[in-house]
Design a protein around this motif. Structure first.
Motif, PDB file in Angstrom:
ATOM      1  N   THR A   1      39.702  45.582  66.595  1.00  0.00           N
ATOM      2  CA  THR A   1      39.850  44.545  67.467  1.00  0.00           C
ATOM      3  C   THR A   1      41.134  43.708  67.234  1.00  0.00           C
ATOM      4  O   THR A   1      41.718  43.604  66.201  1.00  0.00           O
ATOM      5  CB  THR A   1      38.565  43.685  67.089  1.00  0.00           C
ATOM      6  OG1 THR A   1      38.628  42.672  68.332  1.00  0.00           O
ATOM      7  CG2 THR A   1      38.971  42.869  65.833  1.00  0.00           C
ATOM      8  N   ASP A   2      41.749  43.437  68.244  1.00  0.00           N
ATOM      9  CA  ASP A   2      42.920  42.565  68.393  1.00  0.00           C
ATOM     10  C   ASP A   2      42.447  40.784  68.270  1.00  0.00           C
ATOM     11  O   ASP A   2      42.329  40.397  69.377  1.00  0.00           O
ATOM     12  CB  ASP A   2      43.646  42.677  69.534  1.00  0.00           C
ATOM     13  CG  ASP A   2      44.935  41.940  69.595  1.00  0.00           C
ATOM     14  OD1 ASP A   2      45.412  41.193  68.657  1.00  0.00           O
ATOM     15  OD2 ASP A   2      45.629  41.604  70.660  1.00  0.00           O
ATOM     16  N   PRO A   3      42.349  40.398  67.132  1.00  0.00           N
ATOM     17  CA  PRO A   3      41.638  38.945  67.016  1.00  0.00           C
ATOM     18  C   PRO A   3      42.808  37.880  67.531  1.00  0.00           C
ATOM     19  O   PRO A   3      43.128  36.910  67.009  1.00  0.00           O
ATOM     20  CB  PRO A   3      41.220  38.966  65.644  1.00  0.00           C
ATOM     21  CG  PRO A   3      42.311  39.809  64.699  1.00  0.00           C
ATOM     22  CD  PRO A   3      42.666  40.903  65.810  1.00  0.00           C
TER      23      PRO A   3
ATOM     24  N   VAL B   1      36.553  46.955  69.999  1.00  0.00           N
ATOM     25  CA  VAL B   1      35.963  45.880  70.934  1.00  0.00           C
ATOM     26  C   VAL B   1      37.041  44.827  71.059  1.00  0.00           C
ATOM     27  O   VAL B   1      37.228  44.257  70.081  1.00  0.00           O
ATOM     28  CB  VAL B   1      34.471  45.320  70.425  1.00  0.00           C
ATOM     29  CG1 VAL B   1      34.638  44.648  69.012  1.00  0.00           C
ATOM     30  CG2 VAL B   1      34.006  44.572  71.219  1.00  0.00           C
ATOM     31  N   SER B   2      37.559  44.656  72.251  1.00  0.00           N
ATOM     32  CA  SER B   2      38.700  43.735  72.181  1.00  0.00           C
ATOM     33  C   SER B   2      38.993  43.210  73.684  1.00  0.00           C
ATOM     34  O   SER B   2      40.005  43.134  74.011  1.00  0.00           O
ATOM     35  CB  SER B   2      39.950  44.536  71.806  1.00  0.00           C
ATOM     36  OG  SER B   2      40.798  43.865  71.113  1.00  0.00           O
ATOM     37  N   ALA B   3      37.744  42.849  74.194  1.00  0.00           N
ATOM     38  CA  ALA B   3      37.895  42.338  75.681  1.00  0.00           C
ATOM     39  C   ALA B   3      38.693  43.334  76.511  1.00  0.00           C
ATOM     40  O   ALA B   3      39.403  43.148  77.379  1.00  0.00           O
ATOM     41  CB  ALA B   3      38.636  41.100  75.801  1.00  0.00           C
ATOM     42  N   ILE B   4      38.107  44.762  76.125  1.00  0.00           N
ATOM     43  CA  ILE B   4      38.930  45.717  76.762  1.00  0.00           C
ATOM     44  C   ILE B   4      38.211  46.249  78.204  1.00  0.00           C
ATOM     45  O   ILE B   4      36.940  46.250  78.396  1.00  0.00           O
ATOM     46  CB  ILE B   4      38.672  47.050  75.908  1.00  0.00           C
ATOM     47  CG1 ILE B   4      39.324  46.938  74.606  1.00  0.00           C
ATOM     48  CG2 ILE B   4      39.488  48.414  76.732  1.00  0.00           C
ATOM     49  CD1 ILE B   4      39.117  48.119  73.659  1.00  0.00           C
TER      50      ILE B   4
ATOM     51  N   GLU C   1      42.051  54.599  84.433  1.00  0.00           N
ATOM     52  CA  GLU C   1      43.142  55.342  83.748  1.00  0.00           C
ATOM     53  C   GLU C   1      42.865  55.634  82.346  1.00  0.00           C
ATOM     54  O   GLU C   1      43.169  56.686  81.894  1.00  0.00           O
ATOM     55  CB  GLU C   1      44.373  54.352  83.902  1.00  0.00           C
ATOM     56  CG  GLU C   1      45.828  55.221  83.571  1.00  0.00           C
ATOM     57  CD  GLU C   1      46.712  54.228  83.408  1.00  0.00           C
ATOM     58  OE1 GLU C   1      46.940  53.165  84.021  1.00  0.00           O
ATOM     59  OE2 GLU C   1      47.715  54.668  82.488  1.00  0.00           O
ATOM     60  N   ARG C   2      42.378  54.458  81.782  1.00  0.00           N
ATOM     61  CA  ARG C   2      41.961  54.496  80.225  1.00  0.00           C
ATOM     62  C   ARG C   2      40.788  55.526  80.156  1.00  0.00           C
ATOM     63  O   ARG C   2      40.589  56.082  78.878  1.00  0.00           O
ATOM     64  CB  ARG C   2      41.517  52.960  79.901  1.00  0.00           C
ATOM     65  CG  ARG C   2      42.334  52.320  79.825  1.00  0.00           C
ATOM     66  CD  ARG C   2      42.129  50.987  79.445  1.00  0.00           C
ATOM     67  NE  ARG C   2      43.218  49.696  79.232  1.00  0.00           N
ATOM     68  CZ  ARG C   2      43.260  48.703  79.386  1.00  0.00           C
ATOM     69  NH1 ARG C   2      41.916  47.997  79.490  1.00  0.00           N
ATOM     70  NH2 ARG C   2      44.337  47.826  79.264  1.00  0.00           N
ATOM     71  N   LYS C   3      39.827  55.794  81.096  1.00  0.00           N
ATOM     72  CA  LYS C   3      38.515  56.781  80.834  1.00  0.00           C
ATOM     73  C   LYS C   3      39.266  58.053  80.933  1.00  0.00           C
ATOM     74  O   LYS C   3      38.502  59.024  80.317  1.00  0.00           O
ATOM     75  CB  LYS C   3      37.719  56.521  82.121  1.00  0.00           C
ATOM     76  CG  LYS C   3      36.753  55.469  82.203  1.00  0.00           C
ATOM     77  CD  LYS C   3      35.501  55.555  83.083  1.00  0.00           C
ATOM     78  CE  LYS C   3      35.584  54.629  84.048  1.00  0.00           C
ATOM     79  NZ  LYS C   3      34.550  54.895  85.128  1.00  0.00           N
TER      80      LYS C   3
ATOM     81  N   THR D   1      48.279  45.343  79.079  1.00  0.00           N
ATOM     82  CA  THR D   1      46.932  44.973  79.411  1.00  0.00           C
ATOM     83  C   THR D   1      46.914  44.929  81.090  1.00  0.00           C
ATOM     84  O   THR D   1      47.700  45.322  81.574  1.00  0.00           O
ATOM     85  CB  THR D   1      46.840  43.400  79.056  1.00  0.00           C
ATOM     86  OG1 THR D   1      47.715  42.722  79.723  1.00  0.00           O
ATOM     87  CG2 THR D   1      46.794  42.985  77.609  1.00  0.00           C
ATOM     88  N   THR D   2      45.776  44.569  81.340  1.00  0.00           N
ATOM     89  CA  THR D   2      45.309  44.608  82.816  1.00  0.00           C
ATOM     90  C   THR D   2      46.305  43.398  83.534  1.00  0.00           C
ATOM     91  O   THR D   2      46.698  43.533  84.786  1.00  0.00           O
ATOM     92  CB  THR D   2      43.998  44.616  83.428  1.00  0.00           C
ATOM     93  OG1 THR D   2      43.361  43.434  82.266  1.00  0.00           O
ATOM     94  CG2 THR D   2      43.050  45.822  83.025  1.00  0.00           C
ATOM     95  N   GLY D   3      46.568  42.497  82.988  1.00  0.00           N
ATOM     96  CA  GLY D   3      47.393  41.650  83.511  1.00  0.00           C
ATOM     97  C   GLY D   3      48.686  41.995  83.705  1.00  0.00           C
ATOM     98  O   GLY D   3      49.351  41.898  84.834  1.00  0.00           O
TER      99      GLY D   3
ATOM    100  N   ALA E   1      46.588  36.557  82.537  1.00  0.00           N
ATOM    101  CA  ALA E   1      45.943  37.179  81.683  1.00  0.00           C
ATOM    102  C   ALA E   1      44.294  37.017  81.943  1.00  0.00           C
ATOM    103  O   ALA E   1      43.922  36.384  82.764  1.00  0.00           O
ATOM    104  CB  ALA E   1      46.106  36.384  80.238  1.00  0.00           C
ATOM    105  N   ASP E   2      43.591  37.437  81.046  1.00  0.00           N
ATOM    106  CA  ASP E   2      41.973  37.400  81.599  1.00  0.00           C
ATOM    107  C   ASP E   2      41.410  36.060  81.368  1.00  0.00           C
ATOM    108  O   ASP E   2      42.011  35.195  80.742  1.00  0.00           O
ATOM    109  CB  ASP E   2      41.024  38.209  80.115  1.00  0.00           C
ATOM    110  CG  ASP E   2      41.362  39.561  80.236  1.00  0.00           C
ATOM    111  OD1 ASP E   2      42.273  40.023  81.217  1.00  0.00           O
ATOM    112  OD2 ASP E   2      40.769  40.287  79.530  1.00  0.00           O
ATOM    113  N   ASN E   3      40.749  35.795  82.388  1.00  0.00           N
ATOM    114  CA  ASN E   3      40.134  34.274  82.962  1.00  0.00           C
ATOM    115  C   ASN E   3      39.664  33.595  81.609  1.00  0.00           C
ATOM    116  O   ASN E   3      40.073  32.503  81.293  1.00  0.00           O
ATOM    117  CB  ASN E   3      39.083  34.162  83.969  1.00  0.00           C
ATOM    118  CG  ASN E   3      38.159  35.135  83.820  1.00  0.00           C
ATOM    119  OD1 ASN E   3      38.031  35.915  82.948  1.00  0.00           O
ATOM    120  ND2 ASN E   3      37.077  35.067  84.584  1.00  0.00           N
TER     121      ASN E   3
HETATM  122  N1  ARG Z   1      41.023  42.854  79.520  1.00  0.00           N
HETATM  123  C1  ARG Z   1      42.477  43.094  79.117  1.00  0.00           C
HETATM  124  C2  ARG Z   1      42.667  44.526  79.297  1.00  0.00           C
HETATM  125  O1  ARG Z   1      41.835  45.149  78.810  1.00  0.00           O
HETATM  126  C3  ARG Z   1      43.201  42.385  78.179  1.00  0.00           C
HETATM  127  C4  ARG Z   1      42.537  42.622  76.972  1.00  0.00           C
HETATM  128  C5  ARG Z   1      43.317  42.110  75.636  1.00  0.00           C
HETATM  129  N2  ARG Z   1      42.548  42.039  74.576  1.00  0.00           N
HETATM  130  C6  ARG Z   1      43.127  41.681  73.346  1.00  0.00           C
HETATM  131  N3  ARG Z   1      41.907  41.538  72.568  1.00  0.00           N
HETATM  132  N4  ARG Z   1      44.180  41.283  73.176  1.00  0.00           N
HETATM  133  O2  ARG Z   1      44.012  45.098  79.345  1.00  0.00           O
END
Ligand code: ARG
Length: 285
Positions: free
Chosen positions: A66-68, A124-127, A132-134, A175-177, A215-217
């Protein structure tokens, strides 16, 4: 420390298990009925029933990358422990599946490679689950819905994504951002400033080096709430698509995937997912 310490309850369980094992190794059978239980058992009554149960087999430990740097989803507390919504969700789901989790701080940019190489069992990292990733990894069922959000200084005239067409935008690399901003300005735009973490992008916004961050909301909202002195506001855009977070696994790791999906379903069914959600996202505090 980069490795998350298990909570007190887990620690004491581990301690008890280890203690039981060492006591058993010494063949001091008498101790067992007293030490292995939380409530004292009368030793004299029913000698047959006082025989200790065999210690439960050690749970399988999975290594979780995880990227904390992504509060409230994953971040480090004052003690350096990795904590957050994702951490609680995965730990709870894994526990249902009889898995123990060990969280390992893993920079976002190297995370997918670490997964593919087997250095991490899951991420697990708000991914965000993307097509594409799939292609290169598997995802659990979605466990959280998100979207992009724009952060700008309070005085900014920006009111939608398109207003950023010719502005400097900070994003976290990969990131998706970044995807959203690349779509707006083109891949080679020099107005896109990439950072290795979202907090670094936000710090650049505070320093005036960029005009906005995308970035993510959940992360933008959390930052604004916790850094009022930064003087940012957030702007949404009708074009921002819903995104869904998933636990990422190495392609083909179907057994672990099934266990995690089962665990996620279990915590949704028994209310523990909702409790974790409330802990991090409840409006009224
Ligand atoms: N949800 C976005 C993505 O999947 C950003 C996730 C970044 N997560 C993090 N722990 N830095 O691209």
């Amino acid at each position: 420390s980069q490795i998350h310490q298990p909570p007190r309850a887990a620690l004491s369980m581990t301690f008890k298990r280890q203690f039981l094992q060492s006591v058993a190794a010494l063949s001091v059978g008498l101790f067992l009925s007293g030490c292995g239980k939380t409530t004292p058992t009368p030793v004299a009554a029913e000698p047959a029933a006082s025989a200790p149960a065999a210690p439960a087999p050690a749970a399988k430990v999975i290594t979780v990358g995880t990227d904390p740097t992504y509060a409230p989803f994953e971040f480090q507390n004052e003690k350096g422990e990795i904590v957050g919504f994702d951490i609680d969700v995965l730990r709870a789901a894994a526990q249902k599946a009889g898995l123990e989790v060990k969280f390992v701080s893993t920079p976002w940019e190297g995370a997918f490679t670490a997964l593919a190489q087997g250095d991490r069992d899951v991420l697990v990292s708000a991914i965000t689950i993307t097509d594409e990733r799939k292609q290169t990894m598997d995802f659990s069922d979605p466990y959280f819905e998100a979207s992009q959000l724009i952060a700008v200084p309070a005085a900014s005239t920006v009111s939608k994504l398109d207003d950023l067409k010719n502005k400097k935008i900070g994003v976290q690399t990969g990131t998706t951002g970044e995807e959203v901003v690349v779509k707006l300005q083109g891949k080679t735009s020099t107005n896109i400033k990439r950072f290795e973490s979202t907090p670094l992008a936000l710090a650049e916004l505070a320093a005036g080096g960029v005009d906005a961050v995308v970035a993510d909301n959940g992360v933008v909202t959390h930052y604004l709430a916790n850094n009022p002195s930064a003087g940012f506001k957030s702007i949404t855009d009708a074009g921002f698509a819903p995104e869904f977070y998933g636990v990422a696994l190495k392609k083909g790791n179907t057994e672990l995937l099934a266990q995690i999906n089962k665990g996620l379903a279990d915590i949704k069914a028994d209310g523990s997912y909702q409790a974790i959600n409330d802990k991090y996202f409840k409006q009224a505090k």
